[in-house]
Design an enzyme around this catalytic site. Structure first.
Site, mmCIF file in Angstrom:
data_model
loop_
_atom_site.group_PDB
_atom_site.id
_atom_site.type_symbol
_atom_site.label_atom_id
_atom_site.label_comp_id
_atom_site.label_asym_id
_atom_site.label_seq_id
_atom_site.Cartn_x
_atom_site.Cartn_y
_atom_site.Cartn_z
ATOM 1 N N ILE A 141 0.821 -1.201 0.000
ATOM 2 C CA ILE A 141 0.000 0.000 0.000
ATOM 3 C C ILE A 141 0.859 1.257 0.000
ATOM 4 O O ILE A 141 0.541 2.238 -0.684
ATOM 5 C CB ILE A 141 -0.955 -0.017 1.205
ATOM 6 C CG1 ILE A 141 -1.988 -1.136 1.044
ATOM 7 C CG2 ILE A 141 -1.675 1.326 1.353
ATOM 8 C CD1 ILE A 141 -2.873 -1.338 2.255
ATOM 9 N N TYR B 46 -2.552 -7.004 17.689
ATOM 10 C CA TYR B 46 -2.784 -6.378 16.386
ATOM 11 C C TYR B 46 -4.025 -5.481 16.433
ATOM 12 O O TYR B 46 -3.979 -4.317 16.041
ATOM 13 C CB TYR B 46 -2.961 -7.457 15.312
ATOM 14 C CG TYR B 46 -3.207 -6.906 13.924
ATOM 15 C CD1 TYR B 46 -2.143 -6.538 13.114
ATOM 16 C CD2 TYR B 46 -4.507 -6.764 13.423
ATOM 17 C CE1 TYR B 46 -2.351 -6.036 11.837
ATOM 18 C CE2 TYR B 46 -4.731 -6.263 12.151
ATOM 19 C CZ TYR B 46 -3.657 -5.898 11.362
ATOM 20 O OH TYR B 46 -3.873 -5.391 10.092
ATOM 21 N N THR C 7 -1.787 -7.209 -2.206
ATOM 22 C CA THR C 7 -0.408 -6.736 -2.123
ATOM 23 C C THR C 7 0.530 -7.798 -2.688
ATOM 24 O O THR C 7 0.126 -8.930 -2.960
ATOM 25 C CB THR C 7 -0.012 -6.460 -0.662
ATOM 26 O OG1 THR C 7 -0.008 -7.702 0.057
ATOM 27 C CG2 THR C 7 -0.974 -5.483 -0.007
#
Length: 316
Positions: free
Chosen positions: A19, A173, A208
């Site tokens: 990104i 996370y 990605t």
């Protein structure tokens, strides 16, 4: 898109791939001078994965019409982070228009612990996840906003994640990603008088380089189909570049924005053949719930209001 940000100076952290690279390329295509950071070659996974170097990405930015400047920075070392901003300040006469906090230590570390409850992990796992992904973003925002406040203008974008809205991977996370969103909101309050816009930008599922080279099914089994139909890395870049061009962006300060929502607002699309998944889309939600047969009959334009998303994660 044209050269619209040709007088703008931007910093995109963690832009060697994914990104971050997509954002940097789109800002370059709009004409901006873009500083990009990444880990030194001997510490980076890019070579092992056959991905381009940070210098190559800088050349891509320049070839797109901007000016790319590559700097190797260890974002877990706050002395290096401070030096980064001092260098930009010196080279650009105190100017920084756009700061994109994107760098993340390693998604691999987050996925390694999938299925292992937090109480069975070493507590230091928290630091390995949030040292770069949260602490560094705060430091960068402090140094970057000082330059912006002095000039009474600027844009800070914290690249967020679906993990800030629901349980993904593990406790460390999710806590870090939700804290990042709260940090944006609170920073926006204090920077509003200085005409500095701060937002969290959450992409949908993204294709990605890492997800293409590794099986995402290992850590998102219930949502692998959604990721297979994910957006390109430059789709997030287009969203961010359009936001940077928007003279009315201060109306969005403090908000959490979704890439596909911005695509509709600013009227842009992804690459041909790509199908960005709006995380508020009823079709996408049904797909993640394992009901693709029902989902295909629902228009992708039907979305849940943001307040419904907020209520779903509200603890009160």
């Amino acid at each position: 898109m044209g050269v619209i940000l040709q007088d703008q100076v931007a910093l995109v952290t963690g832009a060697s791939r994914g990104i971050g690279r997509g954002i940097a390329l789109q800002l370059g295509e709009a004409g901006a001078t873009v500083y990009i950071t990444g880990r030194r070659p001997e510490l980076s996974d890019n070579f092992k994965l056959g991905l381009p170097s940070l210098e190559y990405v800088a050349k891509e930015i320049t070839n797109r019409g901007g000016k790319g400047i590559a700097l190797y920075v260890d974002h877990s070392n706050m002395t290096e982070v401070k030096f980064l901003f001092e260098k930009i300040k010196e080279e650009q006469d105190g100017r920084l228009d756009i700061l994109v906090n994107n760098v993340y230590n390693s998604l691999g570390k987050a996925t390694e612990m999938v299925g292992k409850p937090f109480f069975d992990q070493d507590p230091s796992f928290w630091d390995s996840i949030n040292d770069v992904g949260l602490r560094n973003h705060y430091y960068c925002s402090v140094y970057g906003s000082r330059m912006m406040v002095e000039r009474r203008k600027g844009l800070i974008v914290n690249v967020g994640s679906l993990g800030g809205l629901k349980y993904v991977f593990n406790v460390a996370y999710g806590a870090g990603k939700e804290a990042l969103t709260r940090m944006s909101t609170d920073m926006a309050v204090e920077l509003n008088p200085y005409n500095v816009c701060v937002v969290t930008l959450i992409p949908g599922p993204v294709k990605t380089e890492m997800s293409l080279k590794n099986s995402i099914e290992d850590f998102v089994k219930d949502e692998s189909e959604v990721y297979e139909k994910g957006e390109s890395t430059e789709f997030t870049g287009k969203a961010l570049a359009r936001l940077a061009m928007d003279p009315g962006r201060m109306k969005k300060t403090g908000k959490t924005l979704f890439t596909e929502d911005l695509a509709q607002k600013y009227d842009f699309s992804d690459r041909p053949g790509m199908e960005p998944q709006n995380i508020r889309s009823v079709r996408t939600i049904l797909g993640t719930m394992g009901k693709p047969e029902i989902a295909k009959y629902v228009s992708p334009k039907i979305k849940l209001p943001k307040w419904v998303i907020w209520q779903s994660v509200n603890r009160f």
